[in-house]
Design an enzyme around this catalytic site. Structure first.
Site, mmCIF file in Angstrom:
data_model
loop_
_atom_site.group_PDB
_atom_site.id
_atom_site.type_symbol
_atom_site.label_atom_id
_atom_site.label_comp_id
_atom_site.label_asym_id
_atom_site.label_seq_id
_atom_site.Cartn_x
_atom_site.Cartn_y
_atom_site.Cartn_z
ATOM 1 N N PRO A 47 -28.256 -124.374 17.994
ATOM 2 C CA PRO A 47 -27.217 -123.717 19.118
ATOM 3 C C PRO A 47 -28.240 -123.190 19.938
ATOM 4 C CG PRO A 47 -26.579 -122.984 16.715
ATOM 5 C CD PRO A 47 -27.574 -123.936 16.596
ATOM 6 N N GLU A 48 -28.008 -123.375 21.425
ATOM 7 C CA GLU A 48 -28.659 -122.892 22.390
ATOM 8 C C GLU A 48 -27.502 -122.168 23.279
ATOM 9 O OE1 GLU A 48 -31.168 -125.629 24.349
ATOM 10 O OE2 GLU A 48 -31.335 -126.970 22.700
ATOM 11 N N LYS A 58 -29.030 -116.100 23.350
ATOM 12 C CA LYS A 58 -28.466 -116.677 22.057
ATOM 13 C C LYS A 58 -27.965 -115.722 21.036
ATOM 14 C CE LYS A 58 -32.037 -120.071 22.206
ATOM 15 N NZ LYS A 58 -33.114 -120.891 21.506
#
Ligand SMILES: [Zn+2]
Length: 282
Positions: free
Chosen positions: A2-3, A59
């Protein structure tokens, strides 16, 4: 992994589906994901409250919580969630409907497994919010510290970006990945931004031309916006070419591979050439 785009999608689904639902139970038994909180501490802090707002910086997601009594009571602690390398948020509605977002594809081939649930809130209406995290590198904690993060990549201004991207003399890709300078960019977004801007990942920050800085900023903004709209960083134009034998989708030149900023990096051999006078090393 996940970015910013995947984390923003997860934040938005919490905002859309998990707010104003009273928490009646908390599974915080995974003391690694919940460190430094011992089992029971998050449960005690959150039971009886509801989530009232969902925010994101880089993030990191953080959620505001209500008081435990009437609406006039003071709010509760903030709950921070980091999706780590493989985390997804799954919110189940009172009717059993499921909304999910986060790590987009690495584990999609396999159905979710209950043992991947690292943290969960159960709501009074029977639904739940869970952090599913196969690799268990996510993190849940109260009062997350976002003070060490640089400006969010979706919000950074041109002037902030110019100052942050040109300082020092490290490889520009390493700078893009440095969360303390600009928050939210991971490995895929960085390769996509550099490819769209036609800048070598090895270019030194202090040697970037004004034109390169302008192209990098425009690419950053458009890449983040497009990836968020399309479901994640894996939707970028050069991502499918990041493999041995891959060719640039723009000009067909062979892609080059190297390790930059400690991460596996791919770039176009023709358009992302290191300018003269730059040290050709990481
Ligand atoms: Zn090319």
């Amino acid at each position: 992994m996940p970015e910013l785009p995947e984390v923003e999608i997860a934040r938005a689904l919490i905002a859309d589906h998990a707010l104003r639902r009273r928490i009646v139970n908390v599974d915080d038994s995974d003391s690694y994901v919940a460190r430094p909180h011992p089992p029971g501490e998050l449960r005690n802090a959150l039971t009886g409250r509801s989530l009232t707002a969902a925010h994101r910086h880089g993030k990191t997601i953080w959620l505001e919580t209500s008081g435990t009594g009437d609406a006039a009571a003071p709010g509760g602690p903030e709950l921070g969630i980091h999706l780590g390398m493989s985390g997804r948020i799954v919110v189940t509605g009172p009717d059993g409907s499921v909304a999910e977002g986060g790590d987009p594809y690495r584990y999609r081939a396999r159905p979710d497994q209950a043992r991947w649930s690292r943290f969960a809130l159960t709501f009074a209406d029977g639904g739940s919010l869970a952090l599913l995290d196969p690799r268990r590198l996510g993190r849940v904690r109260l009062s997350p510290d976002i003070g060490a993060l640089g400006p969010d990549a979706a919000q950074v201004t041109p002037a902030e970006f110019r100052a942050l991207i040109t300082k020092g003399t490290i490889a520009v890709k390493a700078r893009l990945l440095d969360q303390s300078k600009i928050a939210g960019i991971g490995n895929l977004l960085a390769d996509e931004i550099l490819w769209q801007a036609k800048v070598s990942p090895l270019e030194r920050t202090g040697s970037l031309s004004a034109a390169q800085v302008n192209r990098l900023y425009r690419a950053l903004r458009s890449v983040v916006e497009s990836a968020t709209a399309q479901g994640g960083a894996h939707t970028g134009g050069v991502i499918a070419a990041r493999h041995a034998g891959g060719t640039c989708p723009r000009d067909g030149a062979p892609m080059v591979h190297g390790t930059v900023g400690g991460r596996s990096t791919w770039w176009c051999s023709r358009e992302q050439v290191l300018r003269a006078g730059q040290p050709n090393r990481v």
